[in-house]
Motif scaffolding. Structure first.
Motif, short mmCIF file in Angstrom:
data_model
loop_
_atom_site.label_atom_id
_atom_site.label_comp_id
_atom_site.label_asym_id
_atom_site.label_seq_id
_atom_site.Cartn_x
_atom_site.Cartn_y
_atom_site.Cartn_z
N VAL A 132 6.51 7.80 -10.26
CA VAL A 132 5.29 8.62 -10.38
C VAL A 132 5.65 10.10 -10.47
CG1 VAL A 132 3.22 9.36 -9.15
CG2 VAL A 132 3.79 6.94 -9.27
N LEU A 133 6.63 10.54 -9.68
CA LEU A 133 7.06 11.94 -9.71
C LEU A 133 7.65 12.30 -11.07
CD1 LEU A 133 7.58 14.62 -8.24
CD2 LEU A 133 9.76 13.68 -7.45
N VAL A 134 8.48 11.42 -11.63
CA VAL A 134 9.08 11.68 -12.94
C VAL A 134 8.00 11.78 -14.01
CG1 VAL A 134 10.56 10.70 -14.74
CG2 VAL A 134 11.31 10.71 -12.36
N VAL A 135 7.04 10.86 -13.98
CA VAL A 135 5.95 10.90 -14.97
C VAL A 135 5.16 12.20 -14.84
CG1 VAL A 135 3.78 9.81 -15.66
CG2 VAL A 135 5.76 8.40 -15.15
N PRO A 171 -6.97 16.07 -6.99
CA PRO A 171 -5.71 15.36 -6.73
C PRO A 171 -4.73 15.56 -7.88
CG PRO A 171 -7.41 13.83 -7.44
CD PRO A 171 -8.08 15.16 -7.28
N GLY A 172 -3.45 15.42 -7.58
CA GLY A 172 -2.44 15.50 -8.61
C GLY A 172 -2.40 14.26 -9.47
N LEU A 173 -1.63 14.33 -10.53
CA LEU A 173 -1.54 13.19 -11.44
C LEU A 173 -0.99 11.96 -10.74
CD1 LEU A 173 -1.71 12.01 -14.30
CD2 LEU A 173 0.58 12.95 -14.74
N TYR A 180 -1.52 6.19 -8.86
CA TYR A 180 -1.56 5.18 -7.81
C TYR A 180 -2.86 4.38 -7.84
CZ TYR A 180 2.68 6.64 -5.41
OH TYR A 180 3.99 6.89 -5.10
N LEU A 181 -3.89 4.92 -8.47
CA LEU A 181 -5.17 4.20 -8.58
C LEU A 181 -5.16 3.17 -9.69
CD1 LEU A 181 -7.67 7.18 -8.07
CD2 LEU A 181 -6.89 5.51 -6.37
N LEU A 182 -4.14 3.18 -10.54
CA LEU A 182 -4.07 2.22 -11.62
C LEU A 182 -3.91 0.80 -11.06
CD1 LEU A 182 -1.73 4.07 -14.16
CD2 LEU A 182 -4.22 3.86 -14.23
#
Length: 545
Positions: free
Chosen positions: A124-127, A170-172, A177-179
């Motif tokens: 998630v951080l990389v994306v 909220p951040g991306l 995480y909601l996906l």
């Protein structure tokens, strides 16, 4: 007058001889001091290594076999390179040391993935970083003339995308995480680690080769080396996720270096050296196992590196404090170096010694020079007063230890960076201004690239002091012994220097010699790894100038 000429010549000749004699005495005195220092360090390292590895506890057959399969081939190849092909020798030692250095650095990443950041969080951080970088690059191409606007976007967009606005936006990562579906840990490392490493390798090879096909091949080899863990990992007893973390950077680094050697067509025979070393080690281990020869009963082994402290010396390990030291070093690198380098750039390029602020600037420079010589225990008291008593951070945490030791090395970073910036000729700056460049463009494109070698030299000195400091850690409450590795930067943690100091006070002989020596060697390996990485980056920056 005729009688004065010979005497005058004799006097000058005698003075010249005396000067030469003094020069030779000075030269040989310096050489003797250097040799003596290196000899004393070598004796110390051999003494500690002997206690840590205990090579003479092995069977004579084991020593003879490993000598024939490893030492003899290495000595023969080294002698050949020294006498016949010096360039191949340089390639040989680099090709052997590079994967070792990358493997040790990957070990730090592996510790982070195991204790601090999960593979999904990393993905998630990389994306988020990729999306933020894409937005910044896209804006710079559309609005390339708006310098102030680009600066604001470069600062705000990454913060908004990666972090967001607390309680408001909220951040991306939180949206991801909601996906309903996210990759599992295995595929998160493939998508978030293996593929980015392969992309960097492919981009590098494509840049130097100016060929898309070569870049694609290099990236494909890196991906194949990483994905090989899916099949080879279980066969050799390595978990695929661990294989990804180690294999992808090692294969990528080797691909880039082999491409460099092949492109220069110089010292190609040196690439055989690491193959001979690895084959000799495996052959020696296979033969000794077949013949039943016992190896050395070393204190420094995998059990020591993967175990916690124990009251039994044979069961004691350094793993929790090793993780703590890695976290502390990360905090130091992320906090002290940006601040120190930024302060040095301002003091050298923007601050002026003239006008109303001249006295203030001189006072700041004097204080920075004085702070570089302050005893480390004083910084421990400062960290205790500011970070623990004033701000209220927890005692003995990685972030407090990193900030405290970061304050300790901050003056060293500033002074060394200032010296590196001063070494850049002023004519280069004037040439940049003559081409129409602004102050910031000159600093970014001229001053910093030419001073990187000196900056990296300063980081070597600073990190070397930071990793071995013990007094500040005592003051901020780093515990003498921890049995559980920290799981965050705010967790209570240990540190290798603190643990080694604790072992030195034990009554048991095995602790004060065997376990202590193993801890010292581990600390030295971590230190030399960081120094080697800084030296490689420094040499690389010198070659590109």
């Amino acid at each position: 007058m005729a009688s004065e000429t010979p005497s005058s010549g004799t006097w000058f000749g005698s003075a010249e001889k005396v000067g030469r004699l003094r020069g030779r005495i000075f030269k040989w005195t310096c050489l003797g001091a250097t040799v003596l220092t290196l000899a004393l360090m070598l004796v110390f390292l051999l003494y500690v290594a002997n206690d840590a590895f205990r090579p003479f506890s092995a069977d004579p057959g084991w020593l003879a076999t490993m000598g024939l399969t490893v030492v003899v081939p290495i000595a023969l190849l080294a002698g050949y390179y020294y006498r016949r092909d010096r360039s191949a020798g340089q390639v040989a030692y680099t090709a052997l040391g590079l994967p070792v250095l990358v493997a040790l650095a990957s070990g730090g990443l592996w510790l982070l993935f195991r204790h601090i950041v999960s593979p999904r969080e990393w993905f998630v951080l990389v994306v988020s970083i990729v999306v933020a970088g894409g937005l910044v690059v896209g804006h710079s191409r559309v609005r390339h003339d708006a310098v102030t606007e680009r600066l604001v976007v470069t600062v705000l967009v990454p913060l908004l995308v990666v972090v967001g606005i607390p309680t408001v936006l909220p951040g991306l990562g939180q949206f991801l995480y909601l996906l309903p579906v996210l990759p599992n840990a295995l595929f998160s490392l493939i998508l978030g680690f293996v593929l980015p490493v392969a992309a960097i390798v492919g981009w590098r090879v494509r840049a130097v080769r100016d060929a898309d096909r070569d870049g694609a091949i290099a990236a494909g080899i890196t991906v194949a080396g990483g994905l090989a863990g899916l099949g080879l990992g279980p066969l050799v007893g390595i978990h695929p996720t661990s294989w990804f973390v180690f294999a992808a950077p090692i294969v990528g680094a080797l691909v880039v270096y082999v491409e460099h050697v092949v492109r220069n067509d110089k010292g190609l025979s040196g690439l055989a050296f690491p193959v001979v070393v690895v084959a000799g080690v495996f052959a020696g281990l296979a033969v000794t196992q077949l013949l039943g020869f016992a190896g050395p009963d070393a204190w420094l082994n995998m059990d020591f590196l993967t175990s916690a402290h124990d009251t039994d010396p044979s069961e004691a390990g350094i793993y929790p404090t090793l993780v703590g030291s890695v976290l502390i070093l990360l905090v130091i690198v992320l906090s002290a170096f940006p601040v120190g380098i930024g302060a040095a750039i301002y003091l050298e390029e923007y601050a002026t010694s003239q006008g109303r602020f001249g006295t203030v600037m001189e006072l700041i420079q004097v204080n920075i020079a004085n702070l570089a010589g302050v005893p480390s225990i004083v910084y421990g008291v400062l960290g205790l007063a500011i970070f623990i008593n004033l701000i209220g951070m927890g005692r003995g945490t990685a972030v407090v230890a990193g900030f405290t030791v970061g304050l300790l090395i901050l003056p060293i970073v500033i002074i060394s960076t200032q010296e590196a910036i001063r070494a850049v000729p002023d004519s280069h700056r004037q040439a940049s201004y003559a081409m129409g460049a602004t102050k910031w463009q000159t600093v970014r494109n001229v001053v910093l690239p030419e001073s990187l070698a000196g900056i990296f030299t300063g980081t070597i000195l600073a990190l070397g002091r930071a990793i071995g400091e013990t007094a500040p850690l005592l003051m901020i409450g780093i515990p003498a012994t921890v049995r559980i590795a920290p799981d965050s930067f705010l967790s209570r943690t240990g540190a290798m220097p603190r643990q080694i100091f604790s072992w030195s006070t034990q009554i048991t002989t095995e602790f004060r010699y065997g376990v202590l020596a193993a801890g010292v060697v581990t600390l030295l390996v971590v230190l030399l790894t960081m120094n080697a990485a800084a030296i490689v980056l420094r040499n690389r920056s010198q070659q590109t100038q």
